[in-house]
Design a protein around this motif. Structure first.
Motif, PDB file in Angstrom:
ATOM      1  N   SER A 177       1.867   1.429  -0.457  1.00 20.12           N
ATOM      2  CA  SER A 177       2.662   1.071   0.885  1.00 20.12           C
ATOM      3  C   SER A 177       3.795   1.360   0.585  1.00 20.12           C
ATOM      4  O   SER A 177       4.460   1.601   2.169  1.00 20.12           O
ATOM      5  CB  SER A 177       2.455  -1.320   0.612  1.00 20.12           C
ATOM      6  OG  SER A 177       2.510  -1.149   0.033  1.00 20.12           O
ATOM      7  N   ASP A 214      10.961   0.430  -8.481  1.00 20.63           N
ATOM      8  CA  ASP A 214       9.391   0.183  -9.702  1.00 20.63           C
ATOM      9  C   ASP A 214       9.327   0.133 -11.123  1.00 20.63           C
ATOM     10  O   ASP A 214      10.400   0.909 -11.825  1.00 20.63           O
ATOM     11  CB  ASP A 214       8.098   1.328  -9.248  1.00 20.63           C
ATOM     12  CG  ASP A 214       7.021   0.760  -9.488  1.00 20.63           C
ATOM     13  OD1 ASP A 214       5.925   0.206  -8.252  1.00 20.63           O
ATOM     14  OD2 ASP A 214       6.491  -0.138 -10.427  1.00 20.63           O
ATOM     15  N   GLY A 220     -11.573   3.585  -4.331  1.00 24.35           N
ATOM     16  CA  GLY A 220     -12.473   3.349  -3.086  1.00 24.35           C
ATOM     17  C   GLY A 220     -11.250   4.001  -1.442  1.00 24.35           C
ATOM     18  O   GLY A 220     -10.841   2.931  -1.797  1.00 24.35           O
ATOM     19  N   ALA A 253      12.686  -5.533 -10.525  1.00 26.14           N
ATOM     20  CA  ALA A 253      13.398  -6.405  -9.253  1.00 26.14           C
ATOM     21  C   ALA A 253      13.360  -7.812  -9.842  1.00 26.14           C
ATOM     22  O   ALA A 253      12.368  -8.454  -9.838  1.00 26.14           O
ATOM     23  CB  ALA A 253      13.273  -6.139  -7.781  1.00 26.14           C
ATOM     24  N   ALA A 312     -10.900   0.471  -7.737  1.00 25.80           N
ATOM     25  CA  ALA A 312     -11.930   0.889  -8.128  1.00 25.80           C
ATOM     26  C   ALA A 312     -11.495   2.314  -7.620  1.00 25.80           C
ATOM     27  O   ALA A 312     -12.553   2.948  -6.763  1.00 25.80           O
ATOM     28  CB  ALA A 312     -13.075   0.225  -8.552  1.00 25.80           C
ATOM     29  N   ASP A 319      -0.392  -5.335  -0.111  1.00 27.38           N
ATOM     30  CA  ASP A 319      -1.214  -6.638  -1.066  1.00 27.38           C
ATOM     31  C   ASP A 319      -0.288  -7.599  -1.122  1.00 27.38           C
ATOM     32  O   ASP A 319      -0.903  -8.854  -0.656  1.00 27.38           O
ATOM     33  CB  ASP A 319      -1.657  -6.535  -1.971  1.00 27.38           C
ATOM     34  CG  ASP A 319      -2.349  -5.494  -2.657  1.00 27.38           C
ATOM     35  OD1 ASP A 319      -2.774  -5.154  -1.442  1.00 27.38           O
ATOM     36  OD2 ASP A 319      -3.233  -5.888  -3.801  1.00 27.38           O
ATOM     37  N   GLY A 351      -7.915  -2.655  -0.135  1.00 28.82           N
ATOM     38  CA  GLY A 351      -6.857  -2.555   0.624  1.00 28.82           C
ATOM     39  C   GLY A 351      -5.817  -1.431   0.857  1.00 28.82           C
ATOM     40  O   GLY A 351      -4.282  -1.488   1.049  1.00 28.82           O
ATOM     41  N   ILE A 352      -6.384  -0.381   0.021  1.00 27.62           N
ATOM     42  CA  ILE A 352      -4.871   1.086  -0.137  1.00 27.62           C
ATOM     43  C   ILE A 352      -4.935   1.038   1.711  1.00 27.62           C
ATOM     44  O   ILE A 352      -3.119   1.304   2.099  1.00 27.62           O
ATOM     45  CB  ILE A 352      -6.279   1.934  -0.919  1.00 27.62           C
ATOM     46  CG1 ILE A 352      -6.506   1.310  -2.009  1.00 27.62           C
ATOM     47  CG2 ILE A 352      -5.335   3.184  -0.531  1.00 27.62           C
ATOM     48  CD1 ILE A 352      -7.423   2.453  -2.976  1.00 27.62           C
TER      49      ILE A 352
HETATM   50  C1  FAD Z   1     -10.019  -4.511  -9.854  1.00 32.07           C
HETATM   51  C2  FAD Z   1      -9.759  -3.746  -8.589  1.00 32.07           C
HETATM   52  C3  FAD Z   1      -9.975  -2.923  -7.769  1.00 32.07           C
HETATM   53  C4  FAD Z   1      -9.832  -2.513  -6.204  1.00 32.07           C
HETATM   54  N1  FAD Z   1     -10.608  -1.599  -5.516  1.00 32.07           N
HETATM   55  C5  FAD Z   1      -9.654  -1.134  -4.557  1.00 32.07           C
HETATM   56  C6  FAD Z   1     -10.645  -0.382  -4.178  1.00 32.07           C
HETATM   57  O1  FAD Z   1     -12.080   0.050  -4.065  1.00 32.07           O
HETATM   58  N2  FAD Z   1     -10.235  -0.122  -2.467  1.00 32.07           N
HETATM   59  C7  FAD Z   1      -9.125  -0.514  -1.795  1.00 32.07           C
HETATM   60  O2  FAD Z   1      -8.955  -0.079  -0.529  1.00 32.07           O
HETATM   61  N3  FAD Z   1      -8.576  -1.542  -2.608  1.00 32.07           N
HETATM   62  C8  FAD Z   1      -8.623  -1.917  -4.146  1.00 32.07           C
HETATM   63  N4  FAD Z   1      -8.043  -2.824  -4.277  1.00 32.07           N
HETATM   64  C9  FAD Z   1      -6.614  -3.010  -3.713  1.00 32.07           C
HETATM   65  C10 FAD Z   1      -6.037  -2.410  -3.568  1.00 32.07           C
HETATM   66  O3  FAD Z   1      -5.612  -1.780  -4.969  1.00 32.07           O
HETATM   67  C11 FAD Z   1      -4.469  -2.912  -3.181  1.00 32.07           C
HETATM   68  O4  FAD Z   1      -4.816  -2.880  -2.399  1.00 32.07           O
HETATM   69  C12 FAD Z   1      -3.634  -1.886  -3.041  1.00 32.07           C
HETATM   70  O5  FAD Z   1      -3.338  -1.246  -4.122  1.00 32.07           O
HETATM   71  C13 FAD Z   1      -2.237  -2.513  -2.535  1.00 32.07           C
HETATM   72  O6  FAD Z   1      -1.715  -1.877  -2.646  1.00 32.07           O
HETATM   73  P1  FAD Z   1      -0.154  -1.933  -2.913  1.00 32.07           P
HETATM   74  O7  FAD Z   1       1.076  -0.684  -2.666  1.00 32.07           O
HETATM   75  O8  FAD Z   1       0.066  -2.929  -1.678  1.00 32.07           O
HETATM   76  O9  FAD Z   1       0.513  -2.730  -3.847  1.00 32.07           O
HETATM   77  P2  FAD Z   1      -0.173  -2.225  -5.185  1.00 32.07           P
HETATM   78  O10 FAD Z   1      -0.348  -0.953  -5.804  1.00 32.07           O
HETATM   79  O11 FAD Z   1      -0.225  -3.200  -6.530  1.00 32.07           O
HETATM   80  O12 FAD Z   1       2.351  -1.915  -5.717  1.00 32.07           O
HETATM   81  C14 FAD Z   1       3.131  -2.925  -5.939  1.00 32.07           C
HETATM   82  C15 FAD Z   1       4.423  -2.154  -7.019  1.00 32.07           C
HETATM   83  O13 FAD Z   1       4.380  -3.049  -7.139  1.00 32.07           O
HETATM   84  C16 FAD Z   1       5.706  -2.654  -8.737  1.00 32.07           C
HETATM   85  N5  FAD Z   1       6.164  -4.227  -8.559  1.00 32.07           N
HETATM   86  C17 FAD Z   1       6.025  -5.143  -8.780  1.00 32.07           C
HETATM   87  N6  FAD Z   1       6.571  -5.725  -8.372  1.00 32.07           N
HETATM   88  C18 FAD Z   1       7.652  -5.412  -9.007  1.00 32.07           C
HETATM   89  C19 FAD Z   1       9.417  -5.934  -9.246  1.00 32.07           C
HETATM   90  N7  FAD Z   1       9.215  -7.115  -9.123  1.00 32.07           N
HETATM   91  N8  FAD Z   1      10.554  -4.546  -8.858  1.00 32.07           N
HETATM   92  C20 FAD Z   1       9.830  -3.466  -9.108  1.00 32.07           C
HETATM   93  N9  FAD Z   1       8.122  -3.299  -9.436  1.00 32.07           N
HETATM   94  C21 FAD Z   1       7.286  -3.579  -8.695  1.00 32.07           C
HETATM   95  C22 FAD Z   1       4.300  -2.386  -8.849  1.00 32.07           C
HETATM   96  O14 FAD Z   1       5.002  -1.790 -10.622  1.00 32.07           O
HETATM   97  C23 FAD Z   1       3.228  -1.729  -8.593  1.00 32.07           C
HETATM   98  O15 FAD Z   1       3.515   0.108  -8.440  1.00 32.07           O
HETATM   99  C24 FAD Z   1      -8.579  -3.102  -5.303  1.00 32.07           C
HETATM  100  C25 FAD Z   1      -7.772  -4.693  -6.414  1.00 32.07           C
HETATM  101  C26 FAD Z   1      -8.342  -4.478  -7.311  1.00 32.07           C
HETATM  102  C27 FAD Z   1      -7.425  -5.604  -8.484  1.00 32.07           C
END
Ligand code: FAD
Length: 393
Positions: A14, A33, A47, A124, A45, A280, A292-293
């Motif tokens: 995101s 990050d 997908g 942060a 996972a 997320d 959630g990807i």
């Molecule tokens: C076990 C598991 C399996 C999953 N399998 C799937 C799947 O197969 N398919 C799918 O679509 N989704 C899956 N998901 C969900 C998916 O991983 C998330 O929806 C997706 O990664 C969300 O992306 P994001 O960018 O919102 O957050 P994230 O990918 O969690 O990225 C957040 C980033 O923020 C950074 N961060 C956090 N706090 C701070 C801070 N204070 N300062 C600086 N950086 C910070 C972290 O280091 C991280 O890099 C799974 C989740 C889990 C837990």
């Protein structure tokens, strides 16, 4: 003090897409990050939907695709299989298995190419509201720094704190946080290593077990459970599954991933003056699949566009950021209601009912599944479904 138009906190899917989109639209963007290596460790996972990537103009790259999938295998408690073919039925989060550690880095690289500045190992820690934005106190490579931003995009994942620090009501209640554990394993003897497999019933109270193939005998084997539905930990449920499932009992782990998956649906508090919350952190997770990807990427795109426009307008008020809520409700949130209803139905089924339904569907040649045709068929198979579905729709 570092100054920027837009500060994106978190370089997951995101955050990187938000940073890329805002930079492409001409805003001055800083993406931070806390990790030393973007994308690692993964908590996923892996997908992802092919269509979803295509719609966002993300071209599949062999460097970050571990496997292209043919379909989905649904497994009932008595091990009856139902196969769904993704070429005929659009199934969310079923298209590719990514190599997230590479994918996330590539998305961040694209943000850099678009003009965003990136700071890794930058955590942060707190926010201070000022007249025209925020000052963020962060830890960069072990040193304290301050970043002044007109707009913050909070992309800080499932345990997000940034939105709350800015005064938004955006947290997932513990009872709606799926507790997930996963091993990446070698030596998995898969029934079909071109399909993802999902195991339902008491094997995973409130969720499911998955086997997502990454190679001929390599797979992510994981579980998501709701704490309110079991006294056992997700880890213990998974270890029991791995020991007893013929496909995994001889496999060995090479990695463990633990994390929460917010399956409560979209948070209504996604914007405030000078802030937008994405991925997320704002609950952009399919409540049925936990995936959630795709929606993280899509919410990032909308946030980047809206934030860049606000910079151009020199108006960072909540009112001027409302377009983000409209776009995400229209394109992402509208489907979550039906996914939530489907999940409630799925969770209401006993092992026996799941077995009955699987037995009735196992030889079905699915060419098209609409919600209406599926419900009709379900009611025919299990008259009890009429009672349960009636309460939900
Ligand atoms: C076990 C598991 C399996 C999953 N399998 C799937 C799947 O197969 N398919 C799918 O679509 N989704 C899956 N998901 C969900 C998916 O991983 C998330 O929806 C997706 O990664 C969300 O992306 P994001 O960018 O919102 O957050 P994230 O990918 O969690 O990225 C957040 C980033 O923020 C950074 N961060 C956090 N706090 C701070 C801070 N204070 N300062 C600086 N950086 C910070 C972290 O280091 C991280 O890099 C799974 C989740 C889990 C837990």
């Amino acid at each position: 003090m570092i100054e920027t138009d837009i500060l994106v906190v978190g370089a997951g899917p995101s955050g990187s897409l938000a940073a890329k989109e805002a930079a492409l639209k001409g805003a001055n963007v800083l993406l931070i990050d806390r990790k030393s290596e973007i994308g690692s460790p993964k908590r996923c996972a892996e997908g992802v939907s092919k269509e979803g990537l295509k719609e966002l103009g993300i071209k599949p790259d062999p460097r970050w695709i571990a496997r292209e999938l043919d379909g989905v295998r649904l497994v009932a408690p008595d091990n009856t299989n139902v196969f769904l073919d993704t070429s005929t039925i659009p199934i969310p989060e079923a298209g590719y298995i990514l190599e997230r550690k590479v994918f996330d880095k590539h998305m961040a690289m694209d943000a850099a190419r678009a003009g965003a500045e990136i700071m890794i190992k930058t955590n942060a820690k707190s926010l201070k509201r000022i007249d025209d934005g925020f000052i963020v106190e962060a830890d960069h490579m072990g040193e304290p720094i301050e970043i002044k931003a007109k707009i913050i995009i909070a992309a800080d994942g499932p345990e997000s704190r940034i939105g709350r620090m800015a005064g938004l009501k955006c947290n997932t209640p513990a009872e709606h946080m799926e507790s997930c554990v996963q091993f990446e394993m070698a030596g998995v003897d898969m029934v079909n290593n071109q399909d993802i497999s999902l195991f339902f019933g008491s094997v995973a109270p409130g969720g499911y077990v998955w086997i997502f193939p990454k190679g001929d005998d390599i797979a992510n084997v994981g579980i998501g459970v709701l704490k309110s539905k079991t006294d056992k930990s997700a880890y213990d449920h998974l270890v029991d599954f791995i020991k007893t499932c013929p496909e995994t009992k001889n496999a060995q782990p090479v990695e463990i991933n633990v994390g929460g998956d917010p399956v409560d649906g979209l948070m209504s508090d996604r914007i405030g003056d000078n802030i937008l919350v994405v991925g997320d952190a704002a609950g952009f997770v399919n409540p049925l699949t936990g995936g959630g990807i795709n929606s993280a990427l899509e919410s990032g795109v909308y946030a980047g566009i809206v934030a860049a426009q606000a910079i151009e307008d020199e108006n960072y008020s909540k009112r001027n950021l409302k377009e983000y809520v409209k776009l995400t409700d229209e394109h992402i949130g509208k489907n979550y209601k039906k996914y939530n209803a489907a999940k409630a139905y799925l969770l209401s089924l006993s092992d026996e009912e799941l077995n009955e339904i699987a037995a009735a569907f196992k030889d079905e040649e699915f060419s098209e599944v609409t919600p209406r045709s599926l419900i009709k068929r379900l009611i025919k198979v299990s008259p009890k479904a009429l009672l349960k579905l009636g309460k939900l729709f």
